[in-house]
Design a protein around this motif. Sequence first.
Motif, PDB file in Angstrom:
ATOM      1  N   SER A  67      10.800  58.374  33.190  1.00 11.06           N
ATOM      2  CA  SER A  67      10.544  59.544  34.049  1.00 11.06           C
ATOM      3  C   SER A  67       9.747  59.237  35.313  1.00 11.06           C
ATOM      4  O   SER A  67       9.648  60.105  36.188  1.00 11.06           O
ATOM      5  CB  SER A  67       9.827  60.637  33.256  1.00 11.06           C
ATOM      6  N   LYS A  70      11.435  60.124  38.548  1.00 15.67           N
ATOM      7  CA  LYS A  70      11.768  61.484  38.992  1.00 15.67           C
ATOM      8  C   LYS A  70      11.318  61.852  40.411  1.00 15.67           C
ATOM      9  O   LYS A  70      12.084  62.497  41.139  1.00 15.67           O
ATOM     10  CB  LYS A  70      11.252  62.506  37.967  1.00 15.67           C
ATOM     11  N   PHE A  98       8.404  67.931  28.708  1.00 19.52           N
ATOM     12  CA  PHE A  98       9.359  67.456  29.716  1.00 19.52           C
ATOM     13  C   PHE A  98      10.799  67.797  29.392  1.00 19.52           C
ATOM     14  O   PHE A  98      11.631  67.906  30.280  1.00 19.52           O
ATOM     15  CB  PHE A  98       9.205  65.945  29.933  1.00 19.52           C
ATOM     16  N   ASN A 116      13.007  67.167  32.736  1.00 18.84           N
ATOM     17  CA  ASN A 116      14.338  66.559  32.602  1.00 18.84           C
ATOM     18  C   ASN A 116      15.443  67.389  33.255  1.00 18.84           C
ATOM     19  O   ASN A 116      16.325  66.839  33.918  1.00 18.84           O
ATOM     20  CB  ASN A 116      14.663  66.322  31.134  1.00 18.84           C
ATOM     21  N   GLU A 160      20.177  55.930  26.135  1.00 17.00           N
ATOM     22  CA  GLU A 160      19.775  57.219  26.724  1.00 17.00           C
ATOM     23  C   GLU A 160      20.960  58.194  26.755  1.00 17.00           C
ATOM     24  O   GLU A 160      20.809  59.377  26.468  1.00 17.00           O
ATOM     25  CB  GLU A 160      19.316  57.026  28.180  1.00 17.00           C
ATOM     26  N   ASN A 167      19.041  66.247  26.607  1.00 10.86           N
ATOM     27  CA  ASN A 167      19.493  66.155  28.006  1.00 10.86           C
ATOM     28  C   ASN A 167      20.916  66.700  28.147  1.00 10.86           C
ATOM     29  O   ASN A 167      21.230  67.384  29.125  1.00 10.86           O
ATOM     30  CB  ASN A 167      19.383  64.720  28.505  1.00 10.86           C
ATOM     31  N   TYR A 191      21.835  60.249  35.091  1.00  9.28           N
ATOM     32  CA  TYR A 191      20.401  60.345  34.786  1.00  9.28           C
ATOM     33  C   TYR A 191      19.976  59.206  33.855  1.00  9.28           C
ATOM     34  O   TYR A 191      18.908  58.605  34.028  1.00  9.28           O
ATOM     35  CB  TYR A 191      20.115  61.717  34.167  1.00  9.28           C
ATOM     36  N   CYS A 195      17.042  56.425  34.596  1.00  5.84           N
ATOM     37  CA  CYS A 195      15.891  56.191  33.717  1.00  5.84           C
ATOM     38  C   CYS A 195      15.821  54.742  33.252  1.00  5.84           C
ATOM     39  O   CYS A 195      14.762  54.263  32.848  1.00  5.84           O
ATOM     40  CB  CYS A 195      15.957  57.093  32.481  1.00  5.84           C
ATOM     41  N   TYR A 243       3.666  67.009  33.523  1.00  4.40           N
ATOM     42  CA  TYR A 243       4.174  68.106  32.675  1.00  4.40           C
ATOM     43  C   TYR A 243       3.066  69.102  32.345  1.00  4.40           C
ATOM     44  O   TYR A 243       2.317  69.501  33.240  1.00  4.40           O
ATOM     45  CB  TYR A 243       4.809  67.540  31.396  1.00  4.40           C
ATOM     46  N   SER A 260       5.618  58.779  32.136  1.00  6.89           N
ATOM     47  CA  SER A 260       6.942  58.532  31.557  1.00  6.89           C
ATOM     48  C   SER A 260       6.822  58.003  30.140  1.00  6.89           C
ATOM     49  O   SER A 260       5.766  57.488  29.749  1.00  6.89           O
ATOM     50  CB  SER A 260       7.699  57.491  32.388  1.00  6.89           C
ATOM     51  N   VAL A 261       7.938  58.115  29.385  1.00  8.47           N
ATOM     52  CA  VAL A 261       7.903  57.702  27.982  1.00  8.47           C
ATOM     53  C   VAL A 261       7.922  56.189  27.781  1.00  8.47           C
ATOM     54  O   VAL A 261       7.715  55.728  26.664  1.00  8.47           O
ATOM     55  CB  VAL A 261       9.031  58.348  27.151  1.00  8.47           C
TER      56      VAL A 261
HETATM   57  N1  GLN Z   1      14.725  59.177  29.599  1.00  5.59           N
HETATM   58  C1  GLN Z   1      13.731  60.034  29.045  1.00  5.59           C
HETATM   59  C2  GLN Z   1      14.368  61.326  28.576  1.00  5.59           C
HETATM   60  O1  GLN Z   1      15.233  61.797  29.241  1.00  5.59           O
HETATM   61  C3  GLN Z   1      12.697  60.294  30.094  1.00  5.59           C
HETATM   62  C4  GLN Z   1      11.636  61.240  29.641  1.00  5.59           C
HETATM   63  C5  GLN Z   1      10.265  60.819  30.060  1.00  5.59           C
HETATM   64  O2  GLN Z   1      10.009  59.680  30.429  1.00  5.59           O
HETATM   65  N2  GLN Z   1       9.311  61.711  29.895  1.00  5.59           N
HETATM   66  O3  GLN Z   1      14.016  61.849  27.540  1.00  5.59           O
END
Ligand code: GLN
Length: 308
Positions: A67, A70, A98, A116, A160, A167, A191, A195, A243, A260-261
């Motif tokens: 993320s 973004k 998110f 997202n 992903e 998503n 997307y 990512c 977020y 980000s995750v």
């Molecule tokens: N690729 C992850 C998702 O769509 C990104 C989310 C994130 O980093 N918060 O869930």
Amino acid sequence: MSAADDPREYDLDALRRRLLPERAGERSTSIPELAGADQHLCAIALALPDGSVRSSADGTKRFSIQSAVKPFLFALALADTDGGALDRLGIEPTGEAFDAIKLESGTGRPPNPMVNAGAILTCALVDGDGPEERAARIVTGLSAFAGRALQVDDDVSRSEHLLGDRNHALAHLMRDEGTLEATADDAVAVYARACAVLVDAEILAVMGATLAMGGVNPVTGERVVSARIARDGVAVMATCGVYDGSGRWMRAVGVPAKSSVSGAIVMSAPGTLGAAIVSPPLDELGTSVRGRIGAEALSADLGLHLFG
Ligand code: GLN
């Protein structure tokens, strides 16, 4: 300016050593590649207006951007639509996770480009005929922010796309609302590739610096987006980038950032510097635990708080 608060001399390895004993947090389990990420990875990098880039140990270890992409997707969508993306997206914080299955009530637009739903839409708004062209345009655009040619991790992108059920749900919901023109699957595919772009802390710091420096990459000197678009990107990071933790972040750190995750956090201190901190274990909001602590320390030590 003393060595302690001069970003050109600041001891990034000392900060990293302060962060390493912190063992709280869990890696994301959303895809196998993140679940298996190196949880000891911990890196901090700074990119300065003179084009110099400094990092701690691990500063060139790679991870998927997730993320943290973004704000840059938002900037590219604004550039390619001549600002028209602002009519297609909200820019208000949600106070929710998110991946919340929620659109703006009344309009059916994504609430903002940092969640997202918004990022899936920004991917569909960049130039390109079909998903391959749009993904290629995004990688080229991100590479301009980074000042070097970036690559996509195909395994991460595939996971992903395959495992991103929420998503897909968001994309279908936007189709139903008439806000998304691409097919849901094409939108999620693009997307997923965005990512899965591989970066390291140094690269991410330069990307953050390009937004912080009004859209000009301080390393290459290239104007990547207009000053107005860079300002819009940083403003939305400030209000929505972490977020439902954005308020807490702004109070404690005071620097616009995107979490980000993968555990990466990109920061843009307007006119001052770009920074990145990465470490995979996350708190309950999906923010790197070491990243949060490190960002607070960095902001305090370097006097970066916008309201300081
Ligand atoms: N690729 C992850 C998702 O769509 C990104 C989310 C994130 O980093 N918060 O869930």
